[in-house]
Design an enzyme around this catalytic site. Structure first.
Site, PDB file in Angstrom:
ATOM      1  NE  ARG A  17      -2.673  -1.701   3.181  1.00  9.66           N
ATOM      2  CZ  ARG A  17      -3.095  -1.650   4.446  1.00  9.66           C
ATOM      3  NH1 ARG A  17      -3.939  -0.706   4.827  1.00  9.66           N
ATOM      4  NH2 ARG A  17      -2.658  -2.524   5.334  1.00  9.66           N
ATOM      5  CG  ASN A 231      -0.102  -1.338   7.396  1.00 13.44           C
ATOM      6  OD1 ASN A 231       0.709  -2.236   7.267  1.00 13.44           O
ATOM      7  ND2 ASN A 231      -0.806  -1.157   8.502  1.00 13.44           N
ATOM      8  CE1 TYR A 391      36.273  25.060 -10.218  1.00 17.18           C
ATOM      9  CE2 TYR A 391      34.344  25.815 -11.425  1.00 17.18           C
ATOM     10  CZ  TYR A 391      35.287  24.839 -11.174  1.00 17.18           C
ATOM     11  OH  TYR A 391      35.248  23.658 -11.859  1.00 17.18           O
TER      12      TYR A 391
HETATM   13  C1  UD1 Z   1      -0.210  -9.270  12.367  1.00 15.25           C
HETATM   14  C2  UD1 Z   1      -0.733 -10.246  13.422  1.00 15.25           C
HETATM   15  C3  UD1 Z   1      -2.019  -9.679  14.035  1.00 15.25           C
HETATM   16  C4  UD1 Z   1      -1.767  -8.300  14.617  1.00 15.25           C
HETATM   17  C5  UD1 Z   1      -1.159  -7.389  13.556  1.00 15.25           C
HETATM   18  C6  UD1 Z   1      -0.715  -6.108  14.206  1.00 15.25           C
HETATM   19  C7  UD1 Z   1      -0.103 -12.481  12.697  1.00 15.25           C
HETATM   20  C8  UD1 Z   1      -0.558 -13.708  12.061  1.00 15.25           C
HETATM   21  N1  UD1 Z   1      -0.990 -11.517  12.799  1.00 15.25           N
HETATM   22  O1  UD1 Z   1      -1.155  -9.236  11.330  1.00 15.25           O
HETATM   23  O2  UD1 Z   1      -2.472 -10.535  15.043  1.00 15.25           O
HETATM   24  O3  UD1 Z   1      -2.978  -7.756  15.091  1.00 15.25           O
HETATM   25  O4  UD1 Z   1       0.004  -7.991  12.940  1.00 15.25           O
HETATM   26  O5  UD1 Z   1      -0.297  -5.209  13.218  1.00 15.25           O
HETATM   27  O6  UD1 Z   1       1.017 -12.389  13.139  1.00 15.25           O
HETATM   28  N2  UD1 Z   1       6.195 -10.103   8.045  1.00 15.25           N
HETATM   29  C9  UD1 Z   1       7.303 -10.780   7.636  1.00 15.25           C
HETATM   30  N3  UD1 Z   1       7.156 -11.924   6.927  1.00 15.25           N
HETATM   31  C10 UD1 Z   1       5.939 -12.430   6.598  1.00 15.25           C
HETATM   32  C11 UD1 Z   1       4.801 -11.717   7.013  1.00 15.25           C
HETATM   33  C12 UD1 Z   1       4.959 -10.580   7.736  1.00 15.25           C
HETATM   34  O7  UD1 Z   1       8.434 -10.367   7.907  1.00 15.25           O
HETATM   35  O8  UD1 Z   1       5.900 -13.471   5.952  1.00 15.25           O
HETATM   36  C13 UD1 Z   1       6.355  -8.890   8.813  1.00 15.25           C
HETATM   37  C14 UD1 Z   1       5.828  -7.653   8.105  1.00 15.25           C
HETATM   38  O9  UD1 Z   1       6.852  -7.022   7.362  1.00 15.25           O
HETATM   39  C15 UD1 Z   1       5.338  -6.791   9.256  1.00 15.25           C
HETATM   40  C16 UD1 Z   1       4.924  -7.805  10.309  1.00 15.25           C
HETATM   41  O10 UD1 Z   1       5.592  -8.995   9.990  1.00 15.25           O
HETATM   42  O11 UD1 Z   1       6.354  -5.978   9.771  1.00 15.25           O
HETATM   43  C17 UD1 Z   1       3.437  -8.008  10.368  1.00 15.25           C
HETATM   44  O12 UD1 Z   1       2.977  -8.478   9.143  1.00 15.25           O
HETATM   45  P1  UD1 Z   1       1.557  -8.114   8.567  1.00 15.25           P
HETATM   46  O13 UD1 Z   1       1.388  -8.766   7.262  1.00 15.25           O
HETATM   47  O14 UD1 Z   1       1.320  -6.663   8.650  1.00 15.25           O
HETATM   48  O15 UD1 Z   1       0.618  -8.860   9.630  1.00 15.25           O
HETATM   49  P2  UD1 Z   1      -0.922  -8.635   9.858  1.00 15.25           P
HETATM   50  O16 UD1 Z   1      -1.670  -9.466   8.923  1.00 15.25           O
HETATM   51  O17 UD1 Z   1      -1.207  -7.187   9.883  1.00 15.25           O
HETATM   52 MG    MG Z   2      -0.117  -5.377   9.433  1.00 12.15          MG
END
Ligand code: UD1
Ligand code: MG
Length: 460
Positions: A17, A231, A391
């Site tokens: 996003r 985000n 210069y």
């Molecule tokens: C996650 C949590 C959710 C919480 C929310 C808070 C899980 C399953 N869910 O959801 O409970 O309320 O964050 O913002 O954990 N990332 C990686 N590798 C991946 C996926 C994510 O490094 O494969 C990192 C992302 O860069 C980010 C963080 O993990 O910094 C969270 O990932 P995101 O996809 O935003 O998780 P949410 O679905 O928002």
């Molecule tokens: Mg998130």
């Protein structure tokens, strides 16, 4: 001996996003990458190890961040493809000490206060699981904290997997947790991806822990902004203002007058003495220090600058790499470039540019001048429109102007050249040889008047 602390920062996500070529965690907040704020917070806890899980954006991330934190010896765990937050932490496991407690942070949640994190580490050191949660008026999108009848946390259910009753829960998972690394590793090994998103959820670890009778202790941040993530560009801008407001409050608490605390941007470190006043729309970058009684007018940009006591900066000045002595008055519309050193009580006026030059005390350069690669003595007056021609198209040369010299307006000093003590240059001079001390030097076509000359008149 208490258990060592290891920190894992999740930063592999895509940040779709943001609609940017720059990986999300490299987007700047207060002039530095989001991830660097998280690393700085982690650093205050003095962890034995920090591991960053990266993926999207590839090597750009370690290349941009490692030099900023050379003292930390960061471990970088690559996650590819990105199969969820649980899968992300699995990639970090080889870098963790099984004896350690592990604090998990998000690279896109930049404003968490160290106090909040420290409290969580204390809980984990007791063998429990510290989970950072908040209540939100609009919990949509977040994982919900499910508690049993006794109020104990029993699991986290992701929004997309939740029943209508679970969706009504307003306590959400911030994603930040702290727990013993060995237990974490055991639970991660059992994660599945049978859920709405087909991902390995880190959050499932909480359910496993509770089922095994482990204590899950919810912690809460002092303020909701501590756990806000980025985000979108809009959220990034919102967090920028929140952060700047916090900086402004700290400055005011310390005695600085801010004409409008909503209109200041500090993108580095700003040190202020007593009774400093800062008018609206000023930007501070790098390391800036303002001594007692300094006044900064509206719309000034200062980068790596130090201003001694009583300096007054009038509106619309741009200062970069400059050092200014006590009681100097600068502006409006002055530009000081790197290597500018102005002594006490100097006066720099509108549309004056100074670069790599020393200007002695009580000297004045008040209007429309360029002074580059020059050494200007004390009590020198430089008239309007004076230019050091430093210069020659290939090399830079110095101009030396000694104490008490007077430089007439619209003068060019073709460097290398020098003006002696107390010398005067006539207006309009192009100085190509040294001007002797105490005398008038000028280069100027002789003025004449043409007797009987008539203006042409228009043909009828
Ligand atoms: C996650 C949590 C959710 C919480 C929310 C808070 C899980 C399953 N869910 O959801 O409970 O309320 O964050 O913002 O954990 N990332 C990686 N590798 C991946 C996926 C994510 O490094 O494969 C990192 C992302 O860069 C980010 C963080 O993990 O910094 C969270 O990932 P995101 O996809 O935003 O998780 P949410 O679905 O928002
Ligand atoms: Mg998130």
């Amino acid at each position: 001996m208490s258990a060592p602390l290891n920190v894992v920062i999740l930063a592999a996500g895509k940040g779709t996003r943001m609609k940017s070529d720059l990986p999300k965690v490299l987007q700047p907040l207060a002039g530095r990458p989001l991830l660097s704020h998280v690393l700085a917070a982690a650093d205050t806890l003095a962890p034995e190890r920090i591991c960053v899980v990266y993926g999207h954006g590839g090597e750009i991330l370690p290349r941009a961040i490692a030099p900023l934190f050379a003292h930390l010896d960061l471990a970088w765990a690559k996650q590819e493809p990105q199969l969820g937050t649980g899968h992300a932490v699995q990639q970090a496991l080889p870098y963790l000490d099984p004896e350690a407690i592990c604090l998990i942070l998000y690279g896109d949640v930049p404003l968490t206060r160290p106090e909040t994190l420290r409290e969580m580490t204390l809980i984990a050191r007791e063998g429990a699981i510290a989970l950072l949660t908040v209540r939100l008026a609009n919990p949509a999108g977040y994982g919900r904290i499910v508690r049993n009848a006794r109020g104990e946390v029993i699991r986290i259910i992701e929004h997309k997997d939740a029943t209508p009753e679970e969706l009504a829960i307003d306590e959400v998972n911030t994603g930040i947790l702290c727990l013993p690394a060995a237990k974490l590793a055991a639970w991660l090994a059992r994660l599945g991806n049978d859920n709405a998103q087909g991902e390995y959820y880190l959050t499932d670890v909480i359910g496993m822990a509770a089922a095994e009778g482990e204590k899950v202790i919810p912690c809460h941040p002092g303020a909701t902004w501590e756990v806000l993530g980025v985000n979108s560009r809009s959220q990034l801008a919102e967090l920028e203002r929140l952060h700047q407001r916090n900086v402004a409050e700290a400055l005011m608490a310390q005695g600085v007058t801010l004409i409008d605390p909503a209109r200041i941007d500090v993108r580095g470190s700003l040190e202020c003495g007593r009774d400093v006043l800062i008018d609206v729309n000023c930007v501070f970058e790098g390391s800036v220090s303002l001594s007692d009684g300094v006044k900064i007018g509206a719309n000034c940009v200062l980068k790596n600058v130090s201003l001694a006591a009583g300096v007054e900066l009038q509106p619309f000045c741009h200062l970069d790499g400059a050092k200014v002595g006590a009681d100097a008055r600068i502006g409006p519309f002055s530009r000081l470039r790197p290597g500018s050193e102005l002594a006490e009580a100097t006066r720099i006026g509108n549309f004056v540019e100074i670069k790599n030059s020393q200007v002695g005390c009580h000297s004045k350069i008040n209007h429309l001048s360029y002074v580059g690669d020059a050494t200007v003595g004390r009590r020198v007056n430089i008239g309007a429109g004076t230019i050091t021609c430093n210069y020659d198209g290939a090399n830079k040369h110095r101009t030396v102007i000694e104490d008490d010299a007077f430089i007439g307006s619209d003068t060019q000093l073709v460097a290398p050249v020098s003006v002696g003590h107390g010398a005067t240059l006539g207006a309009g001079t192009t100085l190509t040889q040294d001007a002797p001390a105490g005398q008038l030097t000028l280069s100027r076509a002789k003025q004449m008047t043409v007797p009987g000359w008539q203006r042409p008149v228009k043909n009828k």
